[in-house]
Motif scaffolding. Structure first.
Motif, short mmCIF file in Angstrom:
data_model
loop_
_atom_site.label_atom_id
_atom_site.label_comp_id
_atom_site.label_asym_id
_atom_site.label_seq_id
_atom_site.Cartn_x
_atom_site.Cartn_y
_atom_site.Cartn_z
N UNK A 38 37.78 -47.60 41.51
CA UNK A 38 36.85 -48.61 41.62
C UNK A 38 37.13 -49.68 42.40
N UNK A 39 38.56 -49.91 42.41
CA UNK A 39 39.10 -50.95 43.14
C UNK A 39 39.08 -50.65 44.79
N UNK A 40 39.52 -49.32 44.70
CA UNK A 40 39.60 -49.03 46.32
C UNK A 40 38.50 -48.67 46.94
N UNK A 41 37.35 -48.41 46.39
CA UNK A 41 36.15 -48.26 46.96
C UNK A 41 35.42 -49.60 47.10
N UNK A 42 36.00 -50.61 46.31
CA UNK A 42 35.34 -52.10 46.55
C UNK A 42 35.85 -52.52 47.52
N UNK A 43 37.17 -52.27 47.88
CA UNK A 43 37.82 -52.77 48.95
C UNK A 43 37.20 -52.32 50.29
#
Length: 335
Positions: free
Chosen positions: A189-194
């Motif tokens: 989730x963090x990677x996709x949001x970044x």
């Protein structure tokens, strides 16, 4: 016949005739609507719309949070049992709300901290003119202009166990494993949001760079300033306002991000990515505890209000009007 002196002649008023000698001038008729009150009347339609869209739902949410409203009492929700602060106590003590608050806060801070340098570096890289700059800027904006559900759907396909993401990692001898379930889901989730949110920082940083005067660059070049000194003392002071605003808006957006985790992981979501909006949705439309979900929403609103006040402080236009008003009041001109 004598001619009256200059001091005895009646003085003519602008826009009218002189009053007759011996008569007291009649006071001008007051207007029915004060000129200074007209902007308030112009704001009335927008104020009514905001009251209908924001204030009324907020009041209803507060009322529902004080009731034991569920699927059995929904039809006659006005007669639902009144529990007072019982929903808030249950939300803070018996539900995973505090854990969701920690997940949402850490997720928002990590994403913002990573996207900030990426956006600033991208803005610095595309500031000066070069061949194909318009194409590069357009490519940079692709993750931001795509709808959130499209981004989540595409990355949901990529991060499947047999998807292209794990296939790419296998070339480097890395076993990706499960990205949409388990503890790795948080970092997915963090990677996709970044990936989807860094162009917002890029846009605001680029707007700040466009405001730097060319004479400042020329003066720094004539003084022989190195690139780091030029960034620190010339460019970064111009970026302080836009970057501060971008950080606050990014934190607010990431805390309230519902579409990305909802579409990326589905319902029920893994515990590692159960952020506040998703938890409120589950309590309302999965468990049908509408009173409890309203209490969770009010708690989330209070938490979001903390950076919201900073946001309102940041977006105030620094036009110097406060200083002018303060100076007028000190001189006694204002009444």
């Amino acid at each position: 016949m004598t001619t009256p002196s200059t001091t005895e002649r009646p003085v003519a008023r602008a826009g009218g005739t002189a009053p007759a000698p011996g008569r007291t001038p009649r006071p001008a008729r007051r207007r029915s609507l004060d000129t200074r009150g007209r902007p308030l009347w112009m704001l009335l339609p927008g104020g009514i719309l905001m009251a209908i869209v924001i204030v009324v739902p907020l009041i209803l949410g507060v009322v529902i949070s004080l009731l034991d409203l569920d699927q059995y009492t929904l039809r006659s929700w006005l007669q639902a049992p009144f529990v007072g602060l019982g929903n808030f106590v249950e939300a803070l003590t018996q539900s995973p709300l505090l854990r969701s608050i920690g997940i949402s806060a850490s997720f928002a801070l990590i994403v913002t901290a990573v996207t900030l340098p990426i956006g600033v570096v991208a803005a610095l890289a595309t500031q000066n003119a070069f061949r194909g700059r318009a194409v590069v800027r357009s490519i940079f904006l692709i993750p931001y202009v795509l709808p959130a559900f499209v981004v989540a759907t595409v990355w949901r396909t990529i991060l499947q166990p047999s998807g292209i993401g794990n296939h790419f990692l296998s070339f480097f001898g890395i076993d990706g494993g499960l990205w949409l379930n388990g503890p790795k889901s948080y970092w997915a989730l963090v990677f996709v949001a970044i990936w989807s949110s860094w162009p917002f920082i890029y846009l605001l940083a680029l707007s700040g760079l466009q405001s730097v005067d060319t004479e400042v660059h020329e003066a720094a070049a004539l003084d022989g300033a190195l690139w780091w000194a030029k960034l620190r003392y010339v460019i970064f002071p111009y970026l302080r306002g836009p970057i501060s605003l971008a950080v606050i808006i990014a934190i607010l957006h990431n805390i309230n991000n519902f579409t990305l985790p909802f579409v990326l992981f589905g319902i029920p979501t893994p515990d590692a990515v159960q952020v506040m909006p998703v938890l409120t949705y589950i309590a309302s439309f999965q468990s049908f505890r509408f009173g409890l979900s309203a209490a969770m929403a009010i708690c989330s609103l209070v938490i979001v209000a903390i950076p919201l006040f900073i946001y309102l402080k940041a977006v105030r236009l620094d036009s110097g009007e406060d200083r002018v008003v303060r100076g007028v009041r000190e001189t006694g001109v204002a009444r």
